[in-house]
Design a protein around this motif. Structure first.
Motif, mmCIF file in Angstrom:
data_model
loop_
_atom_site.group_PDB
_atom_site.id
_atom_site.type_symbol
_atom_site.label_atom_id
_atom_site.label_comp_id
_atom_site.label_asym_id
_atom_site.label_seq_id
_atom_site.Cartn_x
_atom_site.Cartn_y
_atom_site.Cartn_z
ATOM 1 N N UNK A 450 61.409 36.412 36.870
ATOM 2 C CA UNK A 450 62.880 36.557 37.126
ATOM 3 C C UNK A 450 63.572 38.097 37.152
ATOM 4 N N UNK A 451 63.019 38.753 36.044
ATOM 5 C CA UNK A 451 63.511 40.192 35.806
ATOM 6 C C UNK A 451 62.772 40.971 37.073
ATOM 7 N N UNK A 452 61.626 40.878 37.392
ATOM 8 C CA UNK A 452 61.242 41.605 38.561
ATOM 9 C C UNK A 452 61.666 41.181 39.995
ATOM 10 N N UNK A 455 64.913 42.654 40.681
ATOM 11 C CA UNK A 455 64.813 44.266 40.787
ATOM 12 C C UNK A 455 64.615 44.899 39.560
ATOM 13 N N UNK A 456 65.120 44.135 38.394
ATOM 14 C CA UNK A 456 64.943 44.960 37.209
ATOM 15 C C UNK A 456 63.311 45.275 36.505
ATOM 16 N N UNK A 457 62.976 46.227 37.484
ATOM 17 C CA UNK A 457 61.399 46.331 36.949
ATOM 18 C C UNK A 457 61.272 46.911 35.528
ATOM 19 N N UNK A 458 62.238 48.076 35.206
ATOM 20 C CA UNK A 458 62.323 48.923 34.031
ATOM 21 C C UNK A 458 62.560 47.661 32.920
ATOM 22 N N UNK A 459 63.354 46.759 33.059
ATOM 23 C CA UNK A 459 63.450 45.503 32.026
ATOM 24 C C UNK A 459 62.221 44.844 31.958
ATOM 25 N N UNK A 461 59.024 45.946 32.326
ATOM 26 C CA UNK A 461 58.080 46.390 31.815
ATOM 27 C C UNK A 461 58.491 46.566 30.252
ATOM 28 N N UNK A 462 59.708 46.714 29.892
ATOM 29 C CA UNK A 462 60.028 46.877 28.513
ATOM 30 C C UNK A 462 59.821 45.684 27.713
ATOM 31 N N UNK A 463 60.105 44.646 28.361
ATOM 32 C CA UNK A 463 59.445 42.948 27.966
ATOM 33 C C UNK A 463 58.112 43.006 27.563
ATOM 34 N N UNK A 464 57.559 43.531 28.519
ATOM 35 C CA UNK A 464 55.954 43.385 28.473
ATOM 36 C C UNK A 464 55.528 44.223 27.116
ATOM 37 N N UNK A 465 56.047 45.462 26.877
ATOM 38 C CA UNK A 465 55.822 46.300 25.831
ATOM 39 C C UNK A 465 56.264 45.615 24.337
ATOM 40 N N UNK A 466 57.053 44.772 24.454
ATOM 41 C CA UNK A 466 57.856 44.274 23.283
ATOM 42 C C UNK A 466 56.897 43.104 22.982
#
Length: 560
Positions: A450-452, A455-459, A461-466
């Protein structure tokens, strides 16, 4: 004359020049006994009268060369000295003198030296005509003919054979030279059929297996048996002897036995002859059809037989008929038609072999026209194809699928792609429960998608790192999925391009990466696509029965 032989040589040479043959009528040699003296009475070969040895079998319908020729010469040793003298008793002939003595029984007799030459050249497999030319070169006055050469060769072979018969001698030669051979007996003492070939011929047959000629010589040999000859053809248009067979008779049973032995020379089933050429010998044609029945399919005109199983259709054809033949790849059958109408079909047992269209004729000056598509066919192929499509579609529609199959495919797709809400609505009555770990990753993947997609690609990737800190250690794995979905081949640009690539592509790549973190995942490539997607890709790679590509978009557009 010095000796008795000198007298004979002189007399025969003079007689030869005159045109007749001088022979010794009577002679004797002095032995010291009373009444014995050396002398020689020479006359013409046609002197005297013919005397039948058996008067009970006197034939009145034959002639004789004897005509009572009075020519005589008397030779005897010189009294009180050395040498021989000759006295002419009668120098006349009562018959016409010959212009040439070539072929004469006496004049053409072979000397001992000439017989030795014939034996040596026979051993070397020299042809009789070449032997005769050699003798003529040695003696320009030789009157020997080709018939006398053949007789001398036969006498020489008989001397070698000894008390053995021709067939016994042949069997010994085959054993001695280590030929490959089979035979069968009649009454346990008489050879009925015999097949043999050279070991090198077996190698050639397996290497050059495309075309073979088979023919019979009809008892023109010393064994008085039909000789079946097998001749192969190399890719360079050279021929070689593949095998030979002596047969008891030119019957189908005997020929089938020989052909079965010949077929046994081929070591692999996929290296059997592709083309067999014969003459119009019906027994041979029927035998070939019997032995190579699994390699031939065709329609016979006289009896209407489809001979890929000898099925009688009753549909014969004559002059003026239009006959067609084709291959139905959907049913793997040959079909035959007559004057635009389908006659029958036979199974195609030749799917692993090359196919060659062949037309056989039984008499000279037969004429036919062949159409390979340069003009419209008499048979309506489009209607035939439409009927075959309907048959195939009917077979497909008759296949029953359990509702559980389609349910499982859609369920697996929703679970794989991370559509959490739709999955929960669809999976009201779950066929198999999902674990807490699967529920957790499903929630994560749904959030990331849903984030991608927003259009929230940065968000994302941040969730992926978390949620998945191991991305720092195995970041190349995410690159691999991005490469797979987008087709980029430069790793240093992959994350930069992640912000520019289509959002659906990026969402699928991130979803595949998260699925790959599951320790129960056996192979990383399994997380790329759901079973439904893999099934559709496999269908796309397949061909329809009419030869067209299967396209999912085309199928859905038909139904819309």
């Amino acid at each position: 004359f010095g000796t008795r032989d000198d007298v004979l040589v002189w007399v025969r040479s003079v007689a030869h020049e005159k045109g007749f043959v001088a022979i010794i009528i009577r002679s004797d040699t002095y032995t010291g006994r009373r009444g014995r003296s050396s002398f020689m009475l020479i006359g013409c070969e046609r002197s005297g009268q013919y005397k039948c040895r058996n008067k009970e079998f006197v034939r009145r319908d034959t002639g004789t060369r004897k005509c009572g020729c009075p020519f005589r010469l008397h030779g005897k040793p010189v009294l009180g000295g050395e040498g021989w003298m000759v006295k002419l008793i009668c120098g006349m002939n009562n018959h016409e003198l010959a212009k040439t003595l070539v072929g004469h029984l006496y004049a053409g007799r072979l000397t001992k030296d000439e017989k030795n030459i014939i034996e040596d050249m026979t051993k070397s497999m020299v042809k009789p005509r070449n032997i005769l030319l050699t003798l003529k070169e040695h003696n320009a006055n030789s009157c020997t003919t080709i018939k006398q050469i053949y007789n001398a060769r036969s006498a020489y072979r008989s001397s070698i054979r000894g008390a053995d018969t021709e067939m016994q001698h042949l069997m010994k030669l085959l054993e001695r030279d280590q030929y490959i051979h089979w035979h069968r007996l009649k009454d346990e003492v008489v050879v009925r059929d015999l097949f043999w070939c050279h070991p090198d011929a077996v190698k050639l047959c397996n290497a050059c297996h495309l075309v073979f000629f088979i023919d019979s010589t009809y008892k023109t040999n010393r064994y008085r048996l039909p000789l079946l000859d097998f001749v192969g053809v190399t890719p360079t248009a050279m021929t070689f002897s593949a095998g030979f067979a002596y047969l008891e008779a030119e019957r189908v049973n005997n020929i089938v036995w020989a052909l079965e032995r010949f077929r046994g020379l081929f070591l692999r089933h996929d290296r059997l002859p592709l083309v067999i050429v014969t003459d119009r010998d019906l027994a041979l044609m029927n035998a070939v059809k019997t032995v190579w029945e699994d390699l031939i399919a065709g329609h016979e005109s006289s009896h209407g037989v489809l001979y890929s199983g000898d099925e009688d259709t009753g549909s014969t054809f004559l002059s003026g008929d239009v006959i067609g033949a084709g291959i139905n790849y959907s049913t793997n059958e040959f079909f035959f038609c007559k004057n635009g109408e389908l006659v029958h079909s036979v199974p195609n047992n030749l799917s692993n072999r090359g196919l060659y269209p062949t037309i056989a004729v039984l008499s000279q000056h037969e004429e036919m026209h062949v159409n390979f598509g340069q003009k419209p066919f008499a048979f309506n192929l489009k209607d035939f194809e439409a009927r075959e499509r309907r048959k195939q579609q009917q077979k497909i529609e008759e296949i029953s699928l359990s509702p559980q199959v389609t349910y499982s495919l859609i369920r697996s797709y929703l679970l794989h792609s991370g559509y959490e809400d739709t999955f929960n609505s669809f999976d009201v009555v779950p066929s198999s429960p999902i674990t807490d770990e699967q529920t957790n990753t499903l929630n994560h993947r749904s959030t990331l998608r849903q984030l991608i997609m927003n259009g929230n690609v940065d968000g994302a990737f941040a969730k992926v790192h978390e949620w998945y800190p191991q991305i720092v250690e195995v970041g190349s794995q995410l690159c691999i999925y991005l490469l797979h979905y987008y087709g980029c081949y430069k790793f240093e640009l992959i994350f930069k391009l992640a912000y520019e690539m289509p959002l659906e592509v990026l969402a699928n790549a991130v979803n595949a990466f998260v699925l790959s973190t599951d320790p129960h995942m056996e192979e990383a490539k399994d997380c790329l696509h759901s079973p439904l997607e893999r099934l559709l890709k496999q269908l796309t790679a397949c061909k329809r029965y009419e030869g067209e590509d299967f396209l999912v978009e085309k199928e859905f557009s038909k139904r819309d």
